[in-house]
Write a protein that holds these residues in place. Structure first.
Motif, short mmCIF file in Angstrom:
data_model
loop_
_atom_site.label_atom_id
_atom_site.label_comp_id
_atom_site.label_asym_id
_atom_site.label_seq_id
_atom_site.Cartn_x
_atom_site.Cartn_y
_atom_site.Cartn_z
N ASP A 145 0.81 -1.22 0.00
CA ASP A 145 0.00 0.00 0.00
C ASP A 145 0.84 1.27 0.00
OD1 ASP A 145 -2.46 -1.24 -0.07
OD2 ASP A 145 -2.58 -1.45 2.11
N ARG A 146 1.97 1.24 0.67
CA ARG A 146 2.73 2.46 0.92
C ARG A 146 3.76 2.78 -0.16
NH1 ARG A 146 2.01 4.57 5.94
NH2 ARG A 146 0.86 3.27 7.42
N ASN A 147 3.90 1.95 -1.15
CA ASN A 147 4.93 2.17 -2.18
C ASN A 147 4.29 2.24 -3.56
OD1 ASN A 147 7.81 1.84 -0.81
ND2 ASN A 147 6.45 0.34 0.13
N PRO A 148 4.95 2.92 -4.51
CA PRO A 148 4.42 2.99 -5.88
C PRO A 148 4.24 1.60 -6.48
CG PRO A 148 6.19 4.57 -5.57
CD PRO A 148 6.17 3.72 -4.34
N ARG A 149 3.27 1.48 -7.35
CA ARG A 149 2.91 0.17 -7.88
C ARG A 149 4.05 -0.46 -8.68
NH1 ARG A 149 -2.26 2.91 -8.49
NH2 ARG A 149 -3.86 1.80 -7.29
N ASN A 150 4.74 0.33 -9.48
CA ASN A 150 5.81 -0.27 -10.29
C ASN A 150 6.96 -0.76 -9.43
OD1 ASN A 150 6.49 2.36 -9.58
ND2 ASN A 150 7.73 2.70 -11.42
N ILE A 167 -0.64 -7.49 -8.18
CA ILE A 167 -1.15 -7.62 -9.55
C ILE A 167 -2.62 -8.05 -9.55
CG2 ILE A 167 -0.84 -8.75 -11.77
CD1 ILE A 167 1.40 -6.84 -11.00
N GLN A 168 -2.95 -9.14 -8.88
CA GLN A 168 -4.28 -9.71 -8.98
C GLN A 168 -5.32 -9.04 -8.09
OE1 GLN A 168 -4.46 -14.00 -8.90
NE2 GLN A 168 -2.40 -14.22 -9.73
N ARG A 169 -4.88 -8.26 -7.10
CA ARG A 169 -5.85 -7.59 -6.23
C ARG A 169 -5.89 -6.07 -6.43
NH1 ARG A 169 -6.53 -12.22 -6.17
NH2 ARG A 169 -6.71 -13.64 -4.40
N ASP A 170 -4.88 -5.52 -7.09
CA ASP A 170 -4.83 -4.07 -7.24
C ASP A 170 -4.71 -3.64 -8.70
OD1 ASP A 170 -4.66 -1.37 -6.57
OD2 ASP A 170 -2.50 -1.44 -6.42
N TRP A 171 -3.69 -4.11 -9.41
CA TRP A 171 -3.48 -3.69 -10.80
C TRP A 171 -4.69 -4.00 -11.67
CZ3 TRP A 171 1.70 -3.30 -13.62
CH2 TRP A 171 2.67 -2.76 -12.79
N ILE A 172 -5.25 -5.19 -11.52
CA ILE A 172 -6.38 -5.59 -12.36
C ILE A 172 -7.56 -4.64 -12.18
CG2 ILE A 172 -8.13 -7.38 -12.63
CD1 ILE A 172 -6.02 -9.47 -12.31
N VAL A 173 -7.81 -4.21 -10.94
CA VAL A 173 -8.91 -3.30 -10.68
C VAL A 173 -8.72 -1.99 -11.43
CG1 VAL A 173 -10.24 -2.13 -8.90
CG2 VAL A 173 -9.25 -4.37 -8.42
N VAL A 174 -7.48 -1.47 -11.41
CA VAL A 174 -7.19 -0.20 -12.08
C VAL A 174 -7.23 -0.37 -13.60
CG1 VAL A 174 -5.49 1.65 -12.32
CG2 VAL A 174 -5.81 0.53 -10.11
N CYS A 229 -11.21 0.08 0.10
CA CYS A 229 -10.67 1.32 -0.44
C CYS A 229 -9.24 1.09 -0.93
CB CYS A 229 -10.71 2.43 0.61
SG CYS A 229 -9.71 2.15 2.06
N GLU A 230 -8.85 1.89 -1.89
CA GLU A 230 -7.59 1.66 -2.61
C GLU A 230 -6.38 1.70 -1.68
OE1 GLU A 230 -5.30 3.40 -6.59
OE2 GLU A 230 -7.26 4.17 -5.97
N SER A 231 -6.42 2.54 -0.66
CA SER A 231 -5.26 2.68 0.23
C SER A 231 -5.10 1.49 1.17
CB SER A 231 -5.38 3.96 1.05
OG SER A 231 -6.52 3.89 1.90
N GLU A 232 -6.13 0.67 1.32
CA GLU A 232 -6.07 -0.49 2.23
C GLU A 232 -6.13 -1.81 1.49
OE1 GLU A 232 -7.99 1.19 6.36
OE2 GLU A 232 -9.30 0.19 4.93
N ARG A 233 -6.08 -1.77 0.18
CA ARG A 233 -6.21 -3.00 -0.60
C ARG A 233 -5.11 -4.00 -0.25
NH1 ARG A 233 -7.22 -0.77 -6.32
NH2 ARG A 233 -9.34 -0.17 -5.81
N GLY A 234 -3.89 -3.54 -0.14
CA GLY A 234 -2.77 -4.43 0.12
C GLY A 234 -2.83 -5.05 1.49
N VAL A 235 -3.02 -4.24 2.53
CA VAL A 235 -2.96 -4.76 3.89
C VAL A 235 -4.14 -5.69 4.17
CG1 VAL A 235 -4.24 -2.82 4.91
CG2 VAL A 235 -2.62 -4.11 6.30
N VAL A 236 -5.32 -5.38 3.64
CA VAL A 236 -6.48 -6.26 3.87
C VAL A 236 -6.29 -7.59 3.16
CG1 VAL A 236 -8.95 -6.52 3.48
CG2 VAL A 236 -8.05 -4.34 4.28
N ASN A 237 -5.81 -7.56 1.93
CA ASN A 237 -5.56 -8.82 1.23
C ASN A 237 -4.39 -9.59 1.84
OD1 ASN A 237 -7.31 -9.19 -1.36
ND2 ASN A 237 -6.82 -7.01 -1.35
N GLY A 238 -3.43 -8.88 2.43
CA GLY A 238 -2.37 -9.56 3.15
C GLY A 238 -2.89 -10.31 4.36
#
Length: 588
Positions: free
Chosen positions: A104-109, A174-181, A520-529
């Motif tokens: 969540d806290r770092n750029p996607r690339n 990739i599968q929980r964030d990039w695909i949505v965007v 929400c987009e800012s919590e996508r990573g931590v919740v899926n983690g």
């Protein structure tokens, strides 16, 4: 007079030749079709599919090969494999929230590139270490009184665990964030991409272990390590290029809202109204003795060593991650999916090991695994069609009912003819000796193996005679007369397991998209983690169940417990669906 009129008056037949305009139109149509195909092949969806296929293929090969390698290294013993499984599950369980917070806290690339690099390099280095150990095993065992061998085993397990953690981060990104965007938050396109990714996963789950297994069988373990090493290096370059291109052609991926801002927006809608006392407390206070004590306390905190502050921050991040998971509107749906991991009703080493004790051949099991992959693909197709017709929430309800209905066949198999279930083995009479128990069990069931102490054959017997294939245990010394009195029980069991995968994968895709749409987009990573941590936790429970009841005669009890866990999971989803529908009615 025109040629058409002259021909008609003479009774002739008019033959029309294509004009240049018609030929030009057809040429343009052909070019447009070709151009559309090229645009799709260069588009972000296709690049994500290819990158995901390469990544999944490498993951499946590595997960299969590392289990075989660890068994071969430790003298056909399951100790290293068990340690590796515990380390992997424990690390994701403890670090899942931290991994998601880092995403969540770092750029996607940067997240995608770092995860990809760490994963492939860890597997590459681990493959090199394994090649050296296989080539010089005897020499290594003589150095440091054998402690160098222990060091090599430790390095292999740590590197493999790091690769799994990096793979988890890449999957979340990739599968929980990039695909949505990439889909532009379009629910229909999102469902299509999720289903396609799951189909790729199903196919690679069958073909990848088969491919690397053939290499290891026809050549050697060293060649197998070299094959995996080369694959990861090539895959690293291709995936890096494809992900970089996707990041460039989808500008929305470079835009990531700050975590603090979205958290504030989310809390404004969930916090209770502040009272007047709280408003007064929020205003600046004059400098008093209590305020001075607070500032002194803050100064004392800053004096804590850096390592302890880092540890405190890590614990706080994990705690905040689990809290964020709990407060999500789709919490019950996510928990329901996690409960589905506590089951022995799948094509893992437990179920296939039980099948061998019931006289099922390896070739038949391989065929059944192929059929189960087909039913899994049918589940992905059913998901997309049900979602279009009935909506996402109702799709989950239908999939849950189908899943539970098929699993009733597994419950029936416990009491069907040919079932080896013997409840007396769970509560043996203290007065009976272990030898008498073994004799009683051998009379009840003809196809068990005598072991030391007269106890019955466990689900994973005779470790020295086990060949490991794709999630399958093969026994060398199975007697020729190991067939049960009736095959009704085992037929019902696998019929239920195979057909249930249609509802299972449809339900899995439903919950996955619910998490994608409602977090929400800012919590996508931590919740899926945290979701990954919950999945691993519930998966550990099913191994604990098997350790507690390892005999084939206990398998019926494990089936019933598994169905209870799955029913609990689907009940949680039903509660979520009820709350969601009630909220929609109140809003309208």
């Amino acid at each position: 007079m025109s040629q058409r009129a002259e021909a008609s008056q003479c009774g002739g037949v008019v033959v029309e030749f294509d004009s240049e305009e018609i030929r030009d139109a057809r040429t343009k149509n052909t070019r447009s079709v070709t151009g559309s195909a090229l645009i799709y092949l260069k588009g972000p969806k296709f690049l994500i599919y290819v990158s995901g296929a390469l990544s999944m293929w490498g993951d499946r090969m590595w997960h299969f090969a590392i289990s075989v390698f660890l068994i071969e290294l430790y003298g056909r013993n399951l100790l290293l494999t068990a340690i590796f499984g515990l380390v992997v599950a424990g690390s994701v369980l403890l670090l899942g929230a931290l991994i998601g917070d880092w995403v969540d806290r770092n750029p996607r690339n940067k997240v995608a590139h770092a995860s990809l690099f760490i994963q492939n390099i860890s597997v590459t280095v681990c493959s090199i270490v394994l090649m050296l150990v296989f080539l010089y095993k005897q020499r290594i065992e003589q150095i440091w009184d054998g402690w160098l061998t222990v060091v090599c085993y430790t390095v292999v397990i740590i590197l493999a665990d790091v690769a799994n953690l990096a793979s988890t981060a890449l999957t979340i990104a990739i599968q929980r964030d990039w695909i949505v965007v990439i889909t532009g938050y379009n629910r229909g396109h999102l469902a299509g991409m999720n289903a396609t990714m799951r189909r790729i996963d199903q196919v690679t789950n069958i073909l990848a272990p088969l491919a690397v297994g053939q290499v290891m069988t026809l050549a050697s373990n060293v060649v197998g390590c070299g094959f995996i090493l080369g694959w990861n290096l090539v895959s690293l370059i291709v995936e890096f290029f494809f992900l970089s291109r996707v990041y460039r052609i989808v500008p929305a991926l470079s835009v990531k809202p700050p975590v603090e801002e979205e958290d504030l927006v989310y809390q404004q809608g969930t916090e209770r109204p502040k009272s007047q006392d709280e408003d007064n407390a929020a205003q600046p206070q004059p400098l008093t003795e209590s305020n001075c004590n607070t500032s002194l306390h803050l100064k004392q905190i800053t004096k804590i060593p850096l390592c302890f502050r880092r540890f405190r921050w890590l614990v706080s991040t994990c705690k905040d991650g689990w809290r964020a998971y709990y407060r999500q509107p789709v919490f019950l749906a996510g928990m329901g999916l996690a409960f589905l991991y506590t089951t022995v009703l799948g094509f893992d080493c437990i179920t296939t090991g039980y099948a061998y004790t019931q006289g099922i051949s390896g070739s038949l099991l391989s065929l059944l695994m192929g059929v189960s992959a087909i039913t899994g693909l049918m589940g992905t197709v059913m998901f997309t069609r049900l979602r279009k017709t009935y909506g996402l929430v109702n799709t989950g309800i239908i999939s849950s009912c189908l899943h539970l209905g098929c699993l009733l066949l597994c419950v029936c198999s416990v009491f069907a003819p040919g079932s080896p279930m013997d409840l007396s083995l769970l509560m043996p009479n203290i007065a009976n000796s272990s030898a008498e128990l073994g004799e009683m069990a051998s009379q009840r069931q003809k196809h068990t193996y005598p072991l030391r102490g007269g106890s019955n054959q466990p689900l994973l017997p005779d470790r020295s005679s086990i060949h490991w294939t794709n999630n399958t245990v093969l026994f060398d010394n199975v007697p020729s007369d190991s067939a049960p009195e009736s095959y009704v029980s085992i037929i019902l069991l696998f019929l239920g397991v195979i057909t249930a995968r249609i509802g299972l994968w449809s339900f899995d895709l439903t919950v996955t998209q619910l998490l994608q749409e409602n977090i929400c987009e800012s919590e996508r990573g931590v919740v899926n983690g945290v979701q990954s941590s919950m999945n691993y936790l519930m998966d550990l429970l099913h191994f604990i169940m098997v350790v507690s009841a390892p005999q084939p005669q206990h398998f019926g009890i494990l089936v019933i417990i598994s169905v209870l866990f799955i029913t609990t999971g689907h009940t949680m989803y039903f509660l979520y669906a009820h709350k969601t529908k009630r909220k929609r009615r109140l809003d309208t």
